[in-house]
Design an enzyme around this catalytic site. Structure first.
Site, PDB file in Angstrom:
ATOM      1  N   ARG A  83      63.642  31.309 -35.257  1.00  0.00           N
ATOM      2  CA  ARG A  83      62.601  30.511 -34.576  1.00  0.00           C
ATOM      3  C   ARG A  83      63.107  29.997 -33.227  1.00  0.00           C
ATOM      4  NH1 ARG A  83      59.970  25.731 -37.914  1.00  0.00           N
ATOM      5  NH2 ARG A  83      61.938  24.733 -37.360  1.00  0.00           N
ATOM      6  N   LYS A 185      59.061  25.521 -30.746  1.00  0.00           N
ATOM      7  CA  LYS A 185      59.597  24.167 -30.970  1.00  0.00           C
ATOM      8  C   LYS A 185      60.180  23.677 -29.649  1.00  0.00           C
ATOM      9  CE  LYS A 185      61.934  21.726 -34.710  1.00  0.00           C
ATOM     10  NZ  LYS A 185      60.872  20.777 -34.981  1.00  0.00           N
ATOM     11  N   GLU A 221      48.143  20.233 -37.852  1.00  0.00           N
ATOM     12  CA  GLU A 221      49.468  19.705 -38.195  1.00  0.00           C
ATOM     13  C   GLU A 221      49.386  18.239 -38.579  1.00  0.00           C
ATOM     14  OE1 GLU A 221      52.782  21.368 -37.448  1.00  0.00           O
ATOM     15  OE2 GLU A 221      52.452  22.146 -35.436  1.00  0.00           O
TER      16      GLU A 221
HETATM   17  N1  PLP Z   1      55.415  21.014 -37.362  1.00  0.00           N
HETATM   18  C1  PLP Z   1      56.074  20.366 -36.393  1.00  0.00           C
HETATM   19  C2  PLP Z   1      55.328  19.981 -35.160  1.00  0.00           C
HETATM   20  C3  PLP Z   1      57.432  20.049 -36.555  1.00  0.00           C
HETATM   21  O1  PLP Z   1      58.091  19.373 -35.619  1.00  0.00           O
HETATM   22  C4  PLP Z   1      58.086  20.437 -37.736  1.00  0.00           C
HETATM   23  C5  PLP Z   1      59.511  20.149 -37.916  1.00  0.00           C
HETATM   24  O2  PLP Z   1      60.345  20.976 -37.720  1.00  0.00           O
HETATM   25  C6  PLP Z   1      57.366  21.124 -38.702  1.00  0.00           C
HETATM   26  C7  PLP Z   1      56.041  21.396 -38.489  1.00  0.00           C
HETATM   27  C8  PLP Z   1      58.041  21.578 -39.955  1.00  0.00           C
HETATM   28  O3  PLP Z   1      58.850  22.695 -39.708  1.00  0.00           O
HETATM   29  P1  PLP Z   1      60.117  22.988 -40.607  1.00  0.00           P
HETATM   30  O4  PLP Z   1      59.635  23.044 -41.992  1.00  0.00           O
HETATM   31  O5  PLP Z   1      60.603  24.307 -40.131  1.00  0.00           O
HETATM   32  O6  PLP Z   1      61.063  21.890 -40.369  1.00  0.00           O
HETATM   33  C1  COI Z   2      62.189  18.547 -38.185  1.00  0.00           C
HETATM   34  O1  COI Z   2      61.640  18.382 -39.266  1.00  0.00           O
HETATM   35  O2  COI Z   2      63.268  19.140 -38.077  1.00  0.00           O
HETATM   36  C2  COI Z   2      61.598  18.083 -36.973  1.00  0.00           C
HETATM   37  O3  COI Z   2      61.832  18.695 -35.954  1.00  0.00           O
HETATM   38  C3  COI Z   2      60.875  16.846 -36.947  1.00  0.00           C
HETATM   39  C4  COI Z   2      61.441  16.035 -35.846  1.00  0.00           C
HETATM   40  C5  COI Z   2      60.748  16.273 -34.562  1.00  0.00           C
HETATM   41  C6  COI Z   2      61.642  14.627 -36.196  1.00  0.00           C
END
Ligand code: PLP
Ligand code: COI
Length: 340
Positions: A83, A185, A221
């Site tokens: 990612r 991200k 989200e």
């Molecule tokens: N959506 C957003 C905007 C996020 O910042 C995150 C955190 O990483 C997620 C979703 C969840 O992603 P992940 O499960 O890969 O941490």
């Molecule tokens: C994560 O879950 O890793 C995120 O990036 C959330 C964070 C922005 C606090």
């Protein structure tokens, strides 16, 4: 583990703390150099860095978990590496070989081993890898140089309460645009989310829910986490959209729901006016883990799912299975766990 740091592991929230070592590697003249662990937590970069002015940067979030036997493991770091590279491609930044990403994460965990919370405290070591565009630059164009860094911080629950339900409100703002950077991200998405987040918190909510930026009819989200719902006929449902972050937790939960709990899984539009279809709902992400959604406020009324105070039975099973895999108590699908 011998206790070497004075931390009340059970009381940790989600806040920065300087740990002993971080990894840093620089990209110059078209290639990544040798990375190293350093003690200094300050970066010295050009005042004209593209990361500072034009948001040319991206980041990741993953965790290291202490198992019952004392060993430490990472959860799906290859997915974070992939990612990160997809975010880099979107912002014209150099991709990083997956091995370097995983090796850097392991090195940071090993060097900061005393900060990995003990098994059973519920706390984990959060890793924050990031790439930033640096070097002298003025026009809107890719930076001449880049830095890849990883630091780590021991953390507890992101949302107050951990596995206790919290309420969210639907925001009038968008965090991303259709065909924009919502699926990457990148810091810009988070900068855009700070005002709506503050509005939600001032009104007494944990965070806000974003609707799809094109039609404002479907859930996208939940703050910095993805949404899932359990329908009244026991299906695991989560939004599909090109402008949400492809959450590694959410794709892992889709697998857990199907293969471990035997639930049908659907990734599709989730209309905000069909909340009644769901018996339970939750937010999922690395930081959020699984946070049950008590209720969602939309157009002046609060829709309560299972309960504002109790966790629904399916959400609890998902939580137990996911955390069981992450902490090494439940057998993981092949390739999900990397020992440090
Ligand atoms: N959506 C957003 C905007 C996020 O910042 C995150 C955190 O990483 C997620 C979703 C969840 O992603 P992940 O499960 O890969 O941490
Ligand atoms: C994560 O879950 O890793 C995120 O990036 C959330 C964070 C922005 C606090």
């Amino acid at each position: 583990m011998e206790k070497q740091v004075d931390i009340d592991w059970g009381k940790l929230g989600f806040a920065y703390m300087k740990t002993d070592y971080r990894y840093i590697c620089s990209w110059k003249d078209g290639k990544w150099g040798e990375g190293e662990l350093v003690e200094d937590n300050m970066l010295r970069i050009s005042e004209s860095s593209a990361a500072l002015h034009y948001g040319q940067q991206c980041f990741e979030g993953l965790k290291a978990y202490r198992r019952k036997d004392g060993k430490i493991q990472l959860f799906r770091p290859d997915q974070n590496a992939k990612r990160l590279n997809s975010s880099c491609r979107r912002l014209l930044m150099p991709e990083l070989p997956e091995e370097i990403f995983i090796d850097a994460c392991k090195k940071v965990v090993q060097a900061n081993e005393k900060y990995v919370p003990p098994y059973g405290t519920g706390a984990t070591l959060y890793l924050r890898p990031f790439v930033i565009g640096v070097g002298d630059n003025l026009g809107v164009k890719p930076a001449p140089e880049f830095l890849f860094c990883v630091f780590c911080v021991p953390v507890g629950a992101y949302f107050k309460g951990g596995l206790a339900p919290v309420n969210f409100m639907v925001s009038d703002y968008d965090r991303a645009a259709p065909y924009g950077t919502g699926a990457a991200k990148v810091g810009g998405n988070y900068a855009a989310s700070m005002l709506p987040h503050e509005i939600a918190v001032k009104k007494g909510f944990a965070d806000c829910i974003y609707l799809d930026p094109a039609t404002h009819t479907n859930i996208e989200e939940v703050g910095a986490a993805n949404f899932f719902g359990i329908t009244k006929d026991n299906k695991f449902v989560t939004p599909f959209s090109e402008s949400i972050l492809p959450s590694i937790t959410k794709y892992s939960l889709m697998h857990v729901a199907k293969e471990y709990l035997g639930l049908p899984v659907e990734e599709r539009d989730v209309p905000i006016d069909r909340l009644d279809d769901f018996a339970e709902a939750g937010a999922c992400g690395t930081a959020a883990v699984i946070t049950p959604i008590g209720g969602i406020e939309h157009k002046g009324s609060l829709h309560v799912f299972f309960s504002e105070t109790e966790v629904g039975p399916v959400t609890r099973k998902l939580y137990d299975t996911l955390c069981g895999i992450q902490f090494g108590d439940v057998e993981a699908p092949e390739g999900w766990i990397v020992e440090v």
